[in-house]
Design a protein around this motif. Structure first.
Motif, PDB file in Angstrom:
ATOM      1  N   GLY A  43      96.524  35.728 -40.973  1.00  0.00           N
ATOM      2  CA  GLY A  43      95.258  35.510 -40.275  1.00  0.00           C
ATOM      3  C   GLY A  43      94.561  34.210 -40.628  1.00  0.00           C
ATOM      4  N   ALA A  44      95.140  33.410 -41.494  1.00  0.00           N
ATOM      5  CA  ALA A  44      94.520  32.150 -41.887  1.00  0.00           C
ATOM      6  C   ALA A  44      94.718  31.102 -40.793  1.00  0.00           C
ATOM      7  CB  ALA A  44      95.114  31.651 -43.200  1.00  0.00           C
ATOM      8  N   PRO A  45      93.645  30.424 -40.411  1.00  0.00           N
ATOM      9  CA  PRO A  45      93.783  29.383 -39.392  1.00  0.00           C
ATOM     10  C   PRO A  45      94.334  28.091 -39.985  1.00  0.00           C
ATOM     11  CG  PRO A  45      91.517  29.515 -40.100  1.00  0.00           C
ATOM     12  CD  PRO A  45      92.261  30.615 -40.817  1.00  0.00           C
ATOM     13  N   HIS A  46      95.008  27.330 -39.149  1.00  0.00           N
ATOM     14  CA  HIS A  46      95.492  26.008 -39.541  1.00  0.00           C
ATOM     15  C   HIS A  46      95.247  25.070 -38.359  1.00  0.00           C
ATOM     16  CE1 HIS A  46      97.883  22.868 -41.385  1.00  0.00           C
ATOM     17  NE2 HIS A  46      98.496  22.733 -40.221  1.00  0.00           N
ATOM     18  N   VAL A  47      94.429  24.046 -38.586  1.00  0.00           N
ATOM     19  CA  VAL A  47      94.110  23.078 -37.543  1.00  0.00           C
ATOM     20  C   VAL A  47      94.681  21.735 -37.947  1.00  0.00           C
ATOM     21  CG1 VAL A  47      92.272  21.965 -36.216  1.00  0.00           C
ATOM     22  CG2 VAL A  47      91.985  24.320 -37.010  1.00  0.00           C
ATOM     23  N   VAL A  67      95.102  20.851 -32.614  1.00  0.00           N
ATOM     24  CA  VAL A  67      95.889  22.039 -32.283  1.00  0.00           C
ATOM     25  C   VAL A  67      95.706  23.038 -33.412  1.00  0.00           C
ATOM     26  CG1 VAL A  67      98.200  22.933 -31.860  1.00  0.00           C
ATOM     27  CG2 VAL A  67      97.551  20.699 -30.955  1.00  0.00           C
ATOM     28  N   ALA A  68      95.409  24.275 -33.055  1.00  0.00           N
ATOM     29  CA  ALA A  68      95.172  25.311 -34.063  1.00  0.00           C
ATOM     30  C   ALA A  68      96.177  26.440 -33.912  1.00  0.00           C
ATOM     31  CB  ALA A  68      93.756  25.860 -33.938  1.00  0.00           C
ATOM     32  N   THR A  69      96.618  26.950 -35.046  1.00  0.00           N
ATOM     33  CA  THR A  69      97.483  28.127 -35.079  1.00  0.00           C
ATOM     34  C   THR A  69      96.913  29.096 -36.104  1.00  0.00           C
ATOM     35  OG1 THR A  69      98.919  27.118 -36.745  1.00  0.00           O
ATOM     36  CG2 THR A  69      99.556  26.835 -34.442  1.00  0.00           C
ATOM     37  N   VAL A  70      97.392  30.319 -36.057  1.00  0.00           N
ATOM     38  CA  VAL A  70      96.975  31.342 -37.007  1.00  0.00           C
ATOM     39  C   VAL A  70      98.231  31.896 -37.672  1.00  0.00           C
ATOM     40  CG1 VAL A  70      95.786  33.548 -37.298  1.00  0.00           C
ATOM     41  CG2 VAL A  70      94.977  31.921 -35.586  1.00  0.00           C
ATOM     42  N   SER A  71      98.235  31.905 -39.000  1.00  0.00           N
ATOM     43  CA  SER A  71      99.405  32.406 -39.726  1.00  0.00           C
ATOM     44  C   SER A  71      99.448  33.935 -39.684  1.00  0.00           C
ATOM     45  CB  SER A  71      99.378  31.920 -41.174  1.00  0.00           C
ATOM     46  OG  SER A  71      98.298  32.504 -41.853  1.00  0.00           O
ATOM     47  N   ALA A  72     100.516  34.495 -40.173  1.00  0.00           N
ATOM     48  CA  ALA A  72     100.700  35.949 -40.167  1.00  0.00           C
ATOM     49  C   ALA A  72      99.586  36.673 -40.926  1.00  0.00           C
ATOM     50  CB  ALA A  72     102.056  36.308 -40.760  1.00  0.00           C
TER      51      ALA A  72
END
Length: 58
Positions: free
Chosen positions: A38-42, A31-36
């Motif tokens: 713009g950095a991705p986190h998987v 599951v991937a998200t993008v922080s405010a």
């Protein structure tokens, strides 16, 4: 994207039976998200498929 490209997805999509087989044979997903900023986190998550819903847990 053209209409032709969108229709290709319908040709290669899994049938309900194939999807059920796939989801019952796997136990982890990504599951991937993008922080405010713009950095991705998987992150890897475990999941359970009950035939109707996909339940995610860490």
């Amino acid at each position: 994207m053209t209409v032709t490209q969108q229709r290709r997805g319908r040709k290669i999509m899994m049938t309900p039976g194939e999807l059920d087989d796939f989801l019952t044979s796997r136990r982890t997903c990504r599951v991937a998200t993008v922080s405010a900023d713009g950095a991705p986190h998987v992150s890897a998550l475990w999941f359970a498929w009950d035939g109707t819903s996909l339940w995610l847990y860490s």
